[in-house]
Every structure is written in structure tokens, then in C-alpha cells.
Design a protein around this motif. Structure first.
Motif, PDB file in Angstrom:
ATOM      1  N   VAL A 212       0.868  -1.163   0.000  1.00  0.00           N
ATOM      2  CA  VAL A 212       0.000   0.000   0.000  1.00  0.00           C
ATOM      3  C   VAL A 212       0.913   1.222   0.000  1.00  0.00           C
ATOM      4  O   VAL A 212       1.722   1.432   0.905  1.00  0.00           O
ATOM      5  CB  VAL A 212      -0.997  -0.011   1.187  1.00  0.00           C
ATOM      6  N   LEU A 213       0.799   2.006  -1.072  1.00  0.00           N
ATOM      7  CA  LEU A 213       1.667   3.164  -1.274  1.00  0.00           C
ATOM      8  C   LEU A 213       1.153   4.356  -0.466  1.00  0.00           C
ATOM      9  O   LEU A 213      -0.018   4.388  -0.046  1.00  0.00           O
ATOM     10  CB  LEU A 213       1.722   3.511  -2.762  1.00  0.00           C
ATOM     11  N   PRO A 214       1.998   5.359  -0.232  1.00  0.00           N
ATOM     12  CA  PRO A 214       1.544   6.547   0.495  1.00  0.00           C
ATOM     13  C   PRO A 214       0.323   7.181  -0.172  1.00  0.00           C
ATOM     14  O   PRO A 214       0.286   7.363  -1.390  1.00  0.00           O
ATOM     15  CB  PRO A 214       2.759   7.477   0.427  1.00  0.00           C
ATOM     16  N   GLY A 215      -0.682   7.484   0.635  1.00  0.00           N
ATOM     17  CA  GLY A 215      -1.892   8.107   0.125  1.00  0.00           C
ATOM     18  C   GLY A 215      -2.887   7.145  -0.502  1.00  0.00           C
ATOM     19  O   GLY A 215      -3.953   7.565  -0.950  1.00  0.00           O
ATOM     20  N   ALA A 216      -2.565   5.852  -0.532  1.00  0.00           N
ATOM     21  CA  ALA A 216      -3.416   4.871  -1.200  1.00  0.00           C
ATOM     22  C   ALA A 216      -4.201   4.048  -0.186  1.00  0.00           C
ATOM     23  O   ALA A 216      -3.876   3.993   1.006  1.00  0.00           O
ATOM     24  CB  ALA A 216      -2.584   3.953  -2.088  1.00  0.00           C
ATOM     25  N   THR A 217      -5.245   3.388  -0.702  1.00  0.00           N
ATOM     26  CA  THR A 217      -6.062   2.480   0.086  1.00  0.00           C
ATOM     27  C   THR A 217      -6.206   1.172  -0.687  1.00  0.00           C
ATOM     28  O   THR A 217      -6.497   1.189  -1.879  1.00  0.00           O
ATOM     29  CB  THR A 217      -7.459   3.073   0.347  1.00  0.00           C
ATOM     30  N   VAL A 218      -5.980   0.044  -0.005  1.00  0.00           N
ATOM     31  CA  VAL A 218      -6.148  -1.261  -0.647  1.00  0.00           C
ATOM     32  C   VAL A 218      -7.174  -2.066   0.131  1.00  0.00           C
ATOM     33  O   VAL A 218      -7.438  -1.806   1.309  1.00  0.00           O
ATOM     34  CB  VAL A 218      -4.815  -2.033  -0.727  1.00  0.00           C
ATOM     35  N   ARG A 219      -7.738  -3.047  -0.554  1.00  0.00           N
ATOM     36  CA  ARG A 219      -8.773  -3.875   0.066  1.00  0.00           C
ATOM     37  C   ARG A 219      -8.443  -5.352  -0.109  1.00  0.00           C
ATOM     38  O   ARG A 219      -7.893  -5.763  -1.130  1.00  0.00           O
ATOM     39  CB  ARG A 219     -10.147  -3.584  -0.549  1.00  0.00           C
ATOM     40  N   PHE A 220      -8.833  -6.155   0.893  1.00  0.00           N
ATOM     41  CA  PHE A 220      -8.662  -7.598   0.856  1.00  0.00           C
ATOM     42  C   PHE A 220      -9.974  -8.250   1.248  1.00  0.00           C
ATOM     43  O   PHE A 220     -10.558  -7.916   2.289  1.00  0.00           O
ATOM     44  CB  PHE A 220      -7.559  -8.048   1.820  1.00  0.00           C
ATOM     45  N   VAL A 221     -10.437  -9.179   0.434  1.00  0.00           N
ATOM     46  CA  VAL A 221     -11.666  -9.907   0.743  1.00  0.00           C
ATOM     47  C   VAL A 221     -11.413 -10.855   1.909  1.00  0.00           C
ATOM     48  O   VAL A 221     -10.364 -11.507   1.982  1.00  0.00           O
ATOM     49  CB  VAL A 221     -12.147 -10.691  -0.489  1.00  0.00           C
ATOM     50  N   ILE A 222     -12.361 -10.924   2.835  1.00  0.00           N
ATOM     51  CA  ILE A 222     -12.227 -11.806   3.998  1.00  0.00           C
ATOM     52  C   ILE A 222     -13.503 -12.635   4.132  1.00  0.00           C
ATOM     53  O   ILE A 222     -14.549 -12.280   3.575  1.00  0.00           O
ATOM     54  CB  ILE A 222     -11.980 -11.011   5.299  1.00  0.00           C
ATOM     55  N   PRO A 223     -13.431 -13.760   4.855  1.00  0.00           N
ATOM     56  CA  PRO A 223     -14.649 -14.558   5.079  1.00  0.00           C
ATOM     57  C   PRO A 223     -15.738 -13.730   5.743  1.00  0.00           C
ATOM     58  O   PRO A 223     -15.462 -12.816   6.528  1.00  0.00           O
ATOM     59  CB  PRO A 223     -14.157 -15.688   5.994  1.00  0.00           C
ATOM     60  N   GLY A 224     -16.977 -14.060   5.438  1.00  0.00           N
ATOM     61  CA  GLY A 224     -18.099 -13.277   5.950  1.00  0.00           C
ATOM     62  C   GLY A 224     -18.215 -13.248   7.452  1.00  0.00           C
ATOM     63  O   GLY A 224     -18.765 -12.300   8.011  1.00  0.00           O
ATOM     64  N   ASP A 225     -17.708 -14.296   8.120  1.00  0.00           N
ATOM     65  CA  ASP A 225     -17.822 -14.332   9.575  1.00  0.00           C
ATOM     66  C   ASP A 225     -16.585 -13.785  10.276  1.00  0.00           C
ATOM     67  O   ASP A 225     -16.476 -13.866  11.493  1.00  0.00           O
ATOM     68  CB  ASP A 225     -18.070 -15.764  10.052  1.00  0.00           C
ATOM     69  N   ALA A 226     -15.637 -13.240   9.494  1.00  0.00           N
ATOM     70  CA  ALA A 226     -14.406 -12.710  10.096  1.00  0.00           C
ATOM     71  C   ALA A 226     -14.573 -11.228  10.388  1.00  0.00           C
ATOM     72  O   ALA A 226     -14.920 -10.443   9.524  1.00  0.00           O
ATOM     73  CB  ALA A 226     -13.218 -12.924   9.166  1.00  0.00           C
ATOM     74  N   ALA A 227     -14.333 -10.876  11.621  1.00  0.00           N
ATOM     75  CA  ALA A 227     -14.387  -9.467  12.023  1.00  0.00           C
ATOM     76  C   ALA A 227     -13.507  -9.310  13.251  1.00  0.00           C
ATOM     77  O   ALA A 227     -13.400 -10.209  14.070  1.00  0.00           O
ATOM     78  CB  ALA A 227     -15.819  -9.024  12.316  1.00  0.00           C
ATOM     79  N   GLY A 228     -12.873  -8.179  13.366  1.00  0.00           N
ATOM     80  CA  GLY A 228     -12.015  -7.957  14.514  1.00  0.00           C
ATOM     81  C   GLY A 228     -10.866  -7.036  14.166  1.00  0.00           C
ATOM     82  O   GLY A 228     -10.856  -6.386  13.120  1.00  0.00           O
ATOM     83  N   VAL A 229      -9.892  -6.998  15.050  1.00  0.00           N
ATOM     84  CA  VAL A 229      -8.725  -6.148  14.860  1.00  0.00           C
ATOM     85  C   VAL A 229      -7.821  -6.763  13.797  1.00  0.00           C
ATOM     86  O   VAL A 229      -7.639  -7.988  13.745  1.00  0.00           O
ATOM     87  CB  VAL A 229      -7.957  -5.992  16.184  1.00  0.00           C
ATOM     88  N   VAL A 230      -7.261  -5.928  12.940  1.00  0.00           N
ATOM     89  CA  VAL A 230      -6.395  -6.395  11.858  1.00  0.00           C
ATOM     90  C   VAL A 230      -4.942  -6.408  12.321  1.00  0.00           C
ATOM     91  O   VAL A 230      -4.461  -5.447  12.930  1.00  0.00           O
ATOM     92  CB  VAL A 230      -6.531  -5.487  10.610  1.00  0.00           C
ATOM     93  N   LYS A 231      -4.258  -7.506  12.042  1.00  0.00           N
ATOM     94  CA  LYS A 231      -2.839  -7.631  12.349  1.00  0.00           C
ATOM     95  C   LYS A 231      -2.108  -8.026  11.077  1.00  0.00           C
ATOM     96  O   LYS A 231      -2.562  -8.902  10.340  1.00  0.00           O
ATOM     97  CB  LYS A 231      -2.615  -8.681  13.448  1.00  0.00           C
ATOM     98  N   VAL A 232      -0.966  -7.396  10.809  1.00  0.00           N
ATOM     99  CA  VAL A 232      -0.268  -7.637   9.556  1.00  0.00           C
ATOM    100  C   VAL A 232       1.202  -7.282   9.720  1.00  0.00           C
ATOM    101  O   VAL A 232       1.566  -6.410  10.528  1.00  0.00           O
ATOM    102  CB  VAL A 232      -0.909  -6.795   8.411  1.00  0.00           C
ATOM    103  N   GLY A 233       2.064  -7.972   8.991  1.00  0.00           N
ATOM    104  CA  GLY A 233       3.464  -7.588   8.940  1.00  0.00           C
ATOM    105  C   GLY A 233       3.630  -6.369   8.057  1.00  0.00           C
ATOM    106  O   GLY A 233       3.144  -6.355   6.923  1.00  0.00           O
ATOM    107  N   VAL A 234       4.280  -5.337   8.565  1.00  0.00           N
ATOM    108  CA  VAL A 234       4.485  -4.094   7.821  1.00  0.00           C
ATOM    109  C   VAL A 234       5.985  -3.862   7.697  1.00  0.00           C
ATOM    110  O   VAL A 234       6.657  -3.588   8.691  1.00  0.00           O
ATOM    111  CB  VAL A 234       3.807  -2.896   8.513  1.00  0.00           C
TER     112      VAL A 234
END
Length: 245
Positions: A212-234
Motif C-alpha cells: 500500500v503506497l503513500p496516500g493509497a487504500t487497498v482492500r482484501f476480501v475476507i470470510p463473511g464471519d471474520a471481524a475484529g482487529v487487523v494484524k499484519v506484517g508491515v
């Protein structure tokens, strides 16, 4: 050096090897090693080196092109440009040999933003079978590979630039998605995208998830029952992303 090249090749194959077309199983395919897989041009630098090595047993013809890289709608968009050029743009690399390609920035001080993103596309150009070669009867033996690597150029100290990510989970017509926005001045290389549900982590996309570049927004599809805090390697460090407001 052999160990370093092996590590680089592994990173390349897992992160940036893109098959452009496969017409048949490659009986004459070459093995190309590219390094570094994450070249940059620091402030004031006009050029850097990219090495192409042919580990196969036949010569390979490679075309190298540079494109401006943006994410206007969350998807990667590559646009031809002349601010960064490569020399030579086409090279024939003999078996067991390597070729130096120079990545040249025409005006190191021209960019307005501290970081600018490019993509280098390295295409393996199919060669025509020699006259009389049995392979000439079938074009299916032509195989082309495409390698895509990121290039970042800077007009200010890259160490002083920061990633600033926020995330939210939203419902769309295509299902639930995780939306990650970068409001910082440095790109974010995302790996192992997870959603934290209570005390458990649910893997959404293992390995390289994207950039995800500066100023940009990206999206990732997730399972319908998945919700919560997002954790990712940056950029190699795990982060728990704060919800967007």
C-alpha cells in the motif's frame, strides 16, 4: 555469495515472479536470478545497479522496462514514464553469465513527494527455433516469464519517512473486506494479513499480501464471519492496526 543469491532467489520467487504466459511445459526454459529484489535510489543518487543472471543452459533474451506505479482505486496501475530509464533495455545473457543493467534517474531532485514508486518489468523474450529444428513445428514450446520488482526513489532521507496505516472491516456488494489506508510518506509491504478474534488469529492471506503506497487504500476480501482487529506484517514488523475513524 552463493548463499546470498539463494536467499534472494527464494524471495524473488515467493514475492515477485509473475508468469506472463505459459503455452506449454518449458523444455527449454532458462532460470533467471535477479538481484537486488528491492532496489532503491537514495536522495542525490542518479543510478543504481540491477543484475540479471542466467542459471540455465541456453542464452536468454531479457527486456527491462520501468513504469510509474500508483494505486488510484486500490489496484496497481502502471504507466509509461521517462523519469527513470534502464540501460540496456534489452540484453542477451549467455548461459551461466550475468548482465548488469543500470537504473538511471534523470532528475534526482524533480519529485515533489519524498518517495516515488516504480515497477521494473523484466520479460523473458521467446526465441524462434532454428530452421530445421523439430520444435519449429510447434509454437507451444515458446515460453515467456515476467518478473516484476518494486523500485522506490527518494528526494529525502528514507529513514525519516514513516508508514501510517489504519484499517477497517466493511461490508460491500462483493462481501466483507478489510480496507487498509496509508496516510504516511513511506510505502508499506504487507505480509501475513490476519484478523484477531478474541485470543485467536485468523489468517486471511499468508506470505506477501501486497503493498500500500503513500496516500493509497487497498482492500482484501475476507470470510463473511471474520471481524475484529487487523494484524499484519508491515515492512517486516508485525503491527496491530487501529480502526479508521
Amino acid at each position: 555469495m552463493r548463499h546470498i543469491r539463494s536467499v534472494l532467489m527464494k524471495r524473488l520467487l515467493t514475492a515477485t515472479l509473475l508468469p506472463a504466459s505459459f503455452l506449454a511445459t518449458a523444455s527449454h526454459a532458462s532460470t533467471v536470478v535477479i538481484w537486488p529484489v528491492d532496489p532503491i535510489l537514495k536522495p542525490g543518487e542518479q543510478a543504481t545497479a540491477l543484475w540479471l543472471e542466467n542459471k540455465g543452459d541456453k542464452p536468454v533474451t531479457l527486456q527491462v522496462r520501468s513504469f510509474d506505479w500508483a494505486q488510484p482505486q486500490g489496484d496497481d496501475a502502471l504507466t509509461p514514464q521517462n523519469d527513470v530509464v534502464v540501460s540496456p533495455p534489452i540484453a542477451v545473457v549467455p548461459a551461466g553469465k550475468r548482465q548488469l543493467v543500470r537504473i538511471i534517474r534523470r532528475d534526482p531532485a524533480a519529485a515533489a513527494a519524498p518517495e516515488r514508486a516504480f515497477r521494473l518489468l523484466i520479460d523473458e523474450v521467446p526465441t524462434q527455433p532454428a530452421a530445421g529444428d523439430p520444435a519449429a513445428a510447434s509454437a507451444r514450446l515458446a515460453v515467456q516469464m515476467r518478473y516484476s520488482i518494486p523500485l522506490f526513489t527518494y528526494t529525502a532521507d528514507p529513514g525519516a519517512q514513516k508508514v501510517a496505516l489504519v484499517a477497517r472491516t466493511i461490508a460491500t456488494g462483493d462481501g466483507r473486506v478489510v480496507e487498509i489506508r496509508n496516510t504516511g510518506t513511506l510505502h508499506a509491504r504487507l505480509t501475513d494479513l490476519r484478523v484477531v478474534l478474541g485470543n485467536q488469529e485468523r489468517m486471511i492471506k499468508a506470505g506477501l499480501s501486497g503493498y500500500v503506497l503513500p496516500g493509497a487504500t487497498v482492500r482484501f476480501v475476507i470470510p463473511g464471519d471474520a471481524a475484529g482487529v487487523v494484524k499484519v506484517g508491515v515492512n517486516g514488523v508485525d503491527q496491530t492496526l487501529e480502526p479508521a475513524t
